[in-house]
Motif scaffolding. Structure first.
Motif, PDB file in Angstrom:
ATOM      1  N   GLU A  71       0.833  -1.124  -0.063  1.00 31.60           N
ATOM      2  CA  GLU A  71      -0.165   0.055  -0.016  1.00 31.60           C
ATOM      3  C   GLU A  71       0.961   1.283  -0.073  1.00 31.60           C
ATOM      4  O   GLU A  71       1.997   1.206   0.561  1.00 31.60           O
ATOM      5  N   PRO A  72       0.382   2.496  -0.510  1.00 32.55           N
ATOM      6  CA  PRO A  72       1.209   3.677  -0.543  1.00 32.55           C
ATOM      7  C   PRO A  72       1.526   3.957   1.043  1.00 32.55           C
ATOM      8  O   PRO A  72       0.546   3.795   1.773  1.00 32.55           O
TER       9      PRO A  72
ATOM     10  N   GLN B 139      -0.317  13.559  -2.277  1.00 29.30           N
ATOM     11  CA  GLN B 139      -1.127  13.234  -3.393  1.00 29.30           C
ATOM     12  C   GLN B 139      -2.434  14.149  -3.341  1.00 29.30           C
ATOM     13  O   GLN B 139      -3.404  14.164  -4.045  1.00 29.30           O
ATOM     14  N   THR B 140      -2.659  14.870  -2.146  1.00 25.93           N
ATOM     15  CA  THR B 140      -3.672  15.686  -1.943  1.00 25.93           C
ATOM     16  C   THR B 140      -3.435  17.042  -1.557  1.00 25.93           C
ATOM     17  O   THR B 140      -2.285  17.390  -1.182  1.00 25.93           O
TER      18      THR B 140
ATOM     19  N   ASP C 162      -9.939   9.841   6.970  1.00 30.09           N
ATOM     20  CA  ASP C 162      -8.836   9.599   6.269  1.00 30.09           C
ATOM     21  C   ASP C 162      -7.787   8.813   6.851  1.00 30.09           C
ATOM     22  O   ASP C 162      -7.310   7.737   6.048  1.00 30.09           O
ATOM     23  N   TRP C 163      -7.709   8.465   7.947  1.00 27.57           N
ATOM     24  CA  TRP C 163      -6.628   7.858   8.532  1.00 27.57           C
ATOM     25  C   TRP C 163      -6.848   7.619   9.984  1.00 27.57           C
ATOM     26  O   TRP C 163      -7.600   8.156  10.675  1.00 27.57           O
TER      27      TRP C 163
ATOM     28  N   PRO D  85      -5.482   4.095   5.798  1.00 26.15           N
ATOM     29  CA  PRO D  85      -3.975   4.286   6.041  1.00 26.15           C
ATOM     30  C   PRO D  85      -3.945   4.654   7.768  1.00 26.15           C
ATOM     31  O   PRO D  85      -4.741   5.045   8.350  1.00 26.15           O
TER      32      PRO D  85
ATOM     33  N   PHE E 200       1.967   6.744   4.193  1.00 30.95           N
ATOM     34  CA  PHE E 200       1.268   7.841   4.724  1.00 30.95           C
ATOM     35  C   PHE E 200       1.695   9.089   3.846  1.00 30.95           C
ATOM     36  O   PHE E 200       1.253  10.068   3.604  1.00 30.95           O
TER      37      PHE E 200
ATOM     38  N   ASN F 124       3.950   3.037   8.585  1.00 29.22           N
ATOM     39  CA  ASN F 124       4.012   4.281   8.880  1.00 29.22           C
ATOM     40  C   ASN F 124       4.029   4.591  10.516  1.00 29.22           C
ATOM     41  O   ASN F 124       3.367   4.368  11.250  1.00 29.22           O
TER      42      ASN F 124
ATOM     43  N   GLN G 197       3.300   9.396   1.101  1.00 27.13           N
ATOM     44  CA  GLN G 197       2.962   9.599  -0.302  1.00 27.13           C
ATOM     45  C   GLN G 197       1.536   9.999  -0.348  1.00 27.13           C
ATOM     46  O   GLN G 197       1.158  10.791  -1.377  1.00 27.13           O
ATOM     47  N   LEU G 198       0.559   9.513   0.458  1.00 23.70           N
ATOM     48  CA  LEU G 198      -0.806  10.022   0.278  1.00 23.70           C
ATOM     49  C   LEU G 198      -0.907  11.395   0.585  1.00 23.70           C
ATOM     50  O   LEU G 198      -1.658  12.286  -0.238  1.00 23.70           O
TER      51      LEU G 198
ATOM     52  N   LEU H 121      -5.522  15.772   5.660  1.00 23.38           N
ATOM     53  CA  LEU H 121      -6.045  14.461   5.922  1.00 23.38           C
ATOM     54  C   LEU H 121      -6.549  14.592   7.372  1.00 23.38           C
ATOM     55  O   LEU H 121      -5.536  14.698   8.392  1.00 23.38           O
TER      56      LEU H 121
END
Length: 258
Positions: free
Chosen positions: A6-7, A15-16, A42-43, A69, A9, A92, A11-12, A20
């Motif tokens: 999985e990507p 991307q936004t 989100d997490w 995440p 945190f 993470n 990286q996430l 989050l």
């Protein structure tokens, strides 16, 4: 069959263009973690610093929340403990009580294999590599991990720019409770001096281009920090919601009868 990782945190976050929003998972219960993961937040943050989480309960919660995440906070930055968390499949990490860039560098080295770091090699034995099903895990393990460190003392605030610029650190997170205590303001996370210190850190992280998060259960403070430009935030906790909810039920149905 190769296993898809999985990507991270970090990286996430990259991307936004919005913050989050997440919550703490402190109960140690996989069922509660699964319920929290089912929300549109989100997490999640699984805590082992102030919660009775061990390796087995953390693993069970990772299983329960699936691809949601999650950061995991160990009780310290001890490299042996971090090795165990990473081998467990924690992607993470949030390391508490980082006061200096030297401490930040030490935990950055703890999560990287040699020659960049000191992480022990046991990929074939570990969930992190899905028992060697993650293709080329050893050569790209650091790409599958994000590392965040916690600023929660007056000393850390003074060093925040250097900590944020430390190689291997993907972001910083402000802990207002311990920061308030360090400033002689125990329990006063809303004190102007605490808020000013947090906003100093937000500005420093922005200057460095480093992602920054904060803990803020009070809605007014959460909105203030979001407006100031934090990249991620924690706005509640499973145990807090359960305690407040059960107290509300008691007040509603028992009132003065208690």
């Amino acid at each position: 069959m190769p296993f898809r990782v999985e990507p991270t945190f970090a990286q996430l976050l990259g991307q936004t263009d919005r913050a989050l929003v997440g919550m703490w998972v402190c109960s140690t219960s996989p069922l509660v973690a699964e319920i929290c993961a089912g929300s549109d937040l989100d997490w999640l943050l699984i805590d082992a610093e102030h919660s009775p989480n061990g390796l087995e309960s953390i693993l069970a919660q990772l299983h329960a929340i699936g691809p949601k995440p999650a950061l995991v906070r160990p009780p310290s930055g001890d490299p042996v403990l971090l090795k165990q968390y990473l081998d467990l499949g924690v992607q993470n990490l949030l390391i508490p009580m980082i006061d200096t860039p030297e401490q930040a560098l030490a935990v950055a080295q703890a999560v990287a294999y040699p020659p960049d770091g000191i992480r022990g090699v046991g990929g074939a034995l570990a969930r992190a590599s899905r028992w060697n099903r993650v293709e080329d895990y050893l050569s790209r393990a650091r790409e599958t991990i994000s590392l965040f460190v916690q600023i929660e003392s007056a000393e850390a605030v003074r060093n925040v720019e250097q900590i944020a610029a430390t190689p291997g650190i993907d972001g910083i997170f402000i802990g207002p409770s311990d920061l308030a205590a360090s400033l002689g303001l125990l329990g006063q996370q809303d004190h102007p001096d605490v808020i000013a210190a947090i906003e100093t850190c937000i500005a420093a992280a922005s200057k460095q281009g480093t992602k920054l998060g904060v803990n803020a259960f009070a809605p007014a403070l959460a909105q203030r920090y979001l407006a100031a430009g934090v990249n991620f935030i924690l706005v509640g906790a499973d145990v807090q919601l359960l305690a407040q909810g059960s107290d509300k039920l008691a007040a509603t149905y028992l009132g003065e009868a208690r």
